[in-house]
Design an enzyme around this catalytic site. Structure first.
Site, mmCIF file in Angstrom:
data_model
loop_
_atom_site.group_PDB
_atom_site.id
_atom_site.type_symbol
_atom_site.label_atom_id
_atom_site.label_comp_id
_atom_site.label_asym_id
_atom_site.label_seq_id
_atom_site.Cartn_x
_atom_site.Cartn_y
_atom_site.Cartn_z
ATOM 1 N N SER A 36 13.825 48.303 12.248
ATOM 2 C CA SER A 36 14.914 49.222 12.588
ATOM 3 C C SER A 36 15.008 49.521 14.076
ATOM 4 C CB SER A 36 14.749 50.544 11.819
ATOM 5 O OG SER A 36 13.509 51.160 12.130
ATOM 6 N N ASP A 341 16.103 60.981 14.458
ATOM 7 C CA ASP A 341 16.157 61.356 13.050
ATOM 8 C C ASP A 341 14.788 61.493 12.391
ATOM 9 O OD1 ASP A 341 15.353 58.748 12.989
ATOM 10 O OD2 ASP A 341 17.043 57.992 11.825
ATOM 11 N N HIS A 344 13.364 57.349 14.439
ATOM 12 C CA HIS A 344 13.921 56.521 15.508
ATOM 13 C C HIS A 344 14.249 57.361 16.740
ATOM 14 C CE1 HIS A 344 15.055 54.864 11.503
ATOM 15 N NE2 HIS A 344 14.468 53.801 12.023
#
Length: 379
Positions: A36, A341, A344
């Site tokens: 991610s 969040d 990240h």
């Protein structure tokens, strides 16, 4: 104004003038593999989940498939090289162009093969297979004439392109939920053997230029602090989970050693190892120096200080807790936050990290003396 000041400081760190471009950084295409931290829409395109506002609100204006309020490190690196942002391999909507590269990164993936409980089936090995499928398809399309040439790489782009890697975070962080620190440490050689296997396959297919990010301070992510840091004795001086950071550093030491080994084994391979850990940890330790106000607290989350993170209420979503609906909302100014969040980083933090990468000081071998980059952010 605060973010503008941050940009000016970061640009000054890169030098007062533009350095003449080096052919070492003249890439016709970039092929990215990762999780991610560099996923530009692969997980969403695969249909695993949707991303809701306020994701993408800072730069794209709406969710872009990235787990961030704006751009990722890989986006800033592409911009610094005057190249288009990478499209996800699985994204077939909107006529995406893959002429200057493609992104195989998938949020939740690991280096080691996925199992039935894995967050993502697109492990590193599968991403390598997707690359070979992509290359084979491109080769066939090129043989049919010029019809598709504006959308796909030229044949020699595969040997001249840059192969980027930002992966390994999920292998380590995920292990802690079921294993002791010693057990996670013992798994590192197996993880890196899988990485080495994928690397060799790419080299055998003609890849020669490699850019490898190590993993960041996992113990400083609000998600890990919330779950593993309930006992204050488990935290370090920055209120990060100490054992996660210890293992991350051990992983990085062995990854660095592997890069050195690969340089000796593979003739003609250019391998750049980038110390992301030091950049990120320094940012968290010296956040106010760089214009941030919250080093660990999540910008988009639920629960308030000190972490503003609750795993039951992901960013942008509304859930029922104790019979009451609650929503994880974004903060009013994401440039004040390092973390977006709980897992990240914010676009502001990613910009800072990219600017530090491009100084060349955190790479082995260092490249500051021939660094042609200067970030030209489009805000």
């Amino acid at each position: 104004m605060r973010f503008l000041a941050l940009l000016v400081v970061a640009l000054l760190c890169l030098g007062s003038g533009r350095v003449a471009a080096s052919t070492d950084f003249n890439y016709p295409a970039v092929f990215n593999f990762g999780d991610s931290n560099s996923d530009t829409g692969g997980r969403v395109a695969a249909g695993f989940e949707s991303i809701l506002p306020p994701y993408g609100s800072t730069f794209f204006g709406s969710p872009s498939g990235r787990f961030c309020d704006g751009r990722l490190i890989v986006d800033f690196l592409m911009e610094a090289m005057n190249m288009p942002l990478l499209n996800a391999y699985l994204d077939s909507v909107g006529e995406p162009s893959f002429r200057t590269g493609v992104n195989f990164a998938q949020a939740g993936c690991s280096i080691t093969p996925a199992n039935p409980t894995s967050v993502s089936p697109f492990s590193f090995g599968l991403q390598i297979k997707q690359f070979f499928a992509f290359k084979d398809k491109v080769t066939k399309l090129l043989s049919k004439g010029d019809m598709y040439r504006q959308y796909i790489p030229q044949a020699d782009y595969f040997s001249q392109g840059l192969y980027m890697f930002d992966i390994g975070q999920n292998d380590i962080a995920g292990e802690f939920y079921s294993k002791t620190e010693d057990q996670v440490t013992a798994s590192i050689p197996t993880i890196l053997l899988e990485f080495e296997t994928g690397f060799k396959k790419l080299y055998e297919q003609g890849a020669r230029k490699f850019w490898i990010h190590n993993t960041g301070p996992l113990g400083c992510l609000p998600q890990n602090v919330a779950f593993f840091g309930k006992d204050p004795s488990q935290l370090d001086g920055l209120h990060c989970v100490a054992k996660h950071n210890r293992v991350a550093k051990l992983f990085n030491l062995q990854l660095h050693a592997l890069c050195t080994k690969l340089r000796g084994e593979f003739h003609g391979a250019s391998i750049t190892y980038v110390d992301i850990y030091t950049i990120k940890y320094s940012l968290i330790a010296n956040y106010s120096r760089y214009g941030f106000e919250n080093p660990i607290q999540a910008c988009c989350g639920y629960g308030g200080p000190p972490l503003n993170y609750d795993s039951r209420v992901p960013c942008g979503q509304t859930k029922s807790l104790n019979g009451n609906p609650v929503t994880a909302k974004g903060c009013s100014d994401s440039t004040e936050y390092v973390n977006w969040d709980g897992i990240h980083y914010t676009e502001a933090a990613n910009f800072h990290i990219a600017s530090q990468i491009l100084t060349g000081r955190y790479s082995d071998p260092p490249f500051a003396d021939k660094m042609p980059f200067i970030i030209k952010p489009r805000f």
